[in-house]
Write an enzyme that holds these catalytic residues in place. Structure first.
Site, short mmCIF file in Angstrom:
data_model
loop_
_atom_site.label_atom_id
_atom_site.label_comp_id
_atom_site.label_asym_id
_atom_site.label_seq_id
_atom_site.Cartn_x
_atom_site.Cartn_y
_atom_site.Cartn_z
N ASP A 155 -59.98 -80.78 -23.87
CA ASP A 155 -60.81 -81.59 -24.75
C ASP A 155 -59.87 -82.25 -25.74
O ASP A 155 -58.92 -81.63 -26.22
CB ASP A 155 -61.86 -80.75 -25.48
CG ASP A 155 -62.89 -81.64 -26.18
OD1 ASP A 155 -63.39 -82.58 -25.54
OD2 ASP A 155 -63.18 -81.41 -27.37
N ASN B 281 -63.13 -87.81 -15.39
CA ASN B 281 -62.52 -88.99 -16.00
C ASN B 281 -61.28 -89.39 -15.18
O ASN B 281 -60.33 -88.61 -15.06
CB ASN B 281 -62.13 -88.66 -17.45
CG ASN B 281 -61.52 -89.83 -18.18
OD1 ASN B 281 -60.52 -90.39 -17.76
ND2 ASN B 281 -62.12 -90.19 -19.30
N TYR C 211 -58.92 -95.00 -26.40
CA TYR C 211 -58.40 -95.71 -27.57
C TYR C 211 -56.94 -96.12 -27.41
O TYR C 211 -56.33 -96.65 -28.35
CB TYR C 211 -58.54 -94.82 -28.81
CG TYR C 211 -59.98 -94.50 -29.18
CD1 TYR C 211 -60.76 -95.39 -29.91
CD2 TYR C 211 -60.56 -93.30 -28.78
CE1 TYR C 211 -62.07 -95.10 -30.24
CE2 TYR C 211 -61.88 -92.99 -29.11
CZ TYR C 211 -62.63 -93.90 -29.84
OH TYR C 211 -63.94 -93.61 -30.18
N GLY D 234 -58.91 -91.55 -15.72
CA GLY D 234 -57.67 -91.63 -16.49
C GLY D 234 -57.06 -90.26 -16.72
O GLY D 234 -55.85 -90.06 -16.53
N LYS D 235 -57.88 -89.29 -17.11
CA LYS D 235 -57.39 -87.92 -17.30
C LYS D 235 -56.87 -87.36 -15.98
O LYS D 235 -55.83 -86.69 -15.95
CB LYS D 235 -58.51 -87.02 -17.82
CG LYS D 235 -58.81 -87.13 -19.29
CD LYS D 235 -59.77 -86.01 -19.68
CE LYS D 235 -60.19 -86.09 -21.12
NZ LYS D 235 -61.05 -84.94 -21.50
#
Length: 199
Positions: free
Chosen positions: A71, A11, A156, A13-14
């Site tokens: 997570d 990911n 989100y 963004g992560k």
């Protein structure tokens, strides 16, 4: 020789957030793509910690490198804690975009009284090739708002609002987000271990 640390995520963004949080440490930070490690770990744990542990251990065994995995999920009080562990799969469509997931969440909240209190939860696990594991879990509290605001972050973030900041997660700069987010706090909790690991 610089110690390598594998960040078990694809990911973007992560990756950006975690690399920024760890940039002061004396590690060469790598992702699975950097070492041509193409693995799909089924996140079938019943807790965030179980999923993070599964990812960390699987990638650590495959790479033989110290591995950090996380997570995370969004829990909305009005939805009895949903989407929770299913935050990424909430719509039921494996091809759903972040925007699709936000719209689906808001559709579930229609007609429910506000504020829509919510929290992000993150569990982080560090797995070492010698079998040792370390973990930390943390949260950040806020609320869901019906209109997207901000262009930063992912998931989100545009509808997760911090009343005390007067901004959504997506309106915060990377520096600000990495000061108060669930992922930042969980990783900060494991930093003392990272600073002292010997493999």
């Amino acid at each position: 020789m610089t110690q390598k640390l594998l960040i078990a995520t694809t990911n973007i963004g992560k990756r950006t957030e975690i690399f920024d949080l760890l940039k002061s440490l004396p590690f060469e930070l790598l992702t699975p793509d950097d070492i041509s490690l193409d693995m799909d770990v089924e996140e079938n744990g019943t807790t965030y910690l179980a999923n993070a542990r599964l990812k960390a251990q699987t990638f650590c065994r495959a790479s033989q490198l110290p591995t950090l995995a996380d997570d995370a999920g969004l829990e909305v009080a009005a939805l009895h804690g949903q989407p929770g562990l299913r935050s990424h799969r909430f719509t039921g469509d494996v091809n759903a975009s972040d925007s699709d997931r936000r719209r689906f969440l808001l559709s579930k909240l229609e007609g429910k009284p506000r504020p829509w209190n919510a929290r992000f939860v993150c569990a982080v696990v560090l797995a070492l090739p010698n079998g040792r594991r370390y973990s930390c879990e943390d949260v950040c509290e806020g609320e869901i708002i019906p209109t997207e605001r901000g262009d930063n972050g992912f998931g989100y973030d545009p509808i997760f609002y911090f009343p005390q900041e007067g901004q959504t997660m997506a309106e915060l700069s990377l520096y600000e987000k990495n000061r108060i987010s669930h992922r930042a706090k969980a990783i900060q909790g494991i930093l003392p271990i990272l600073k002292d690991i010997r493999v």
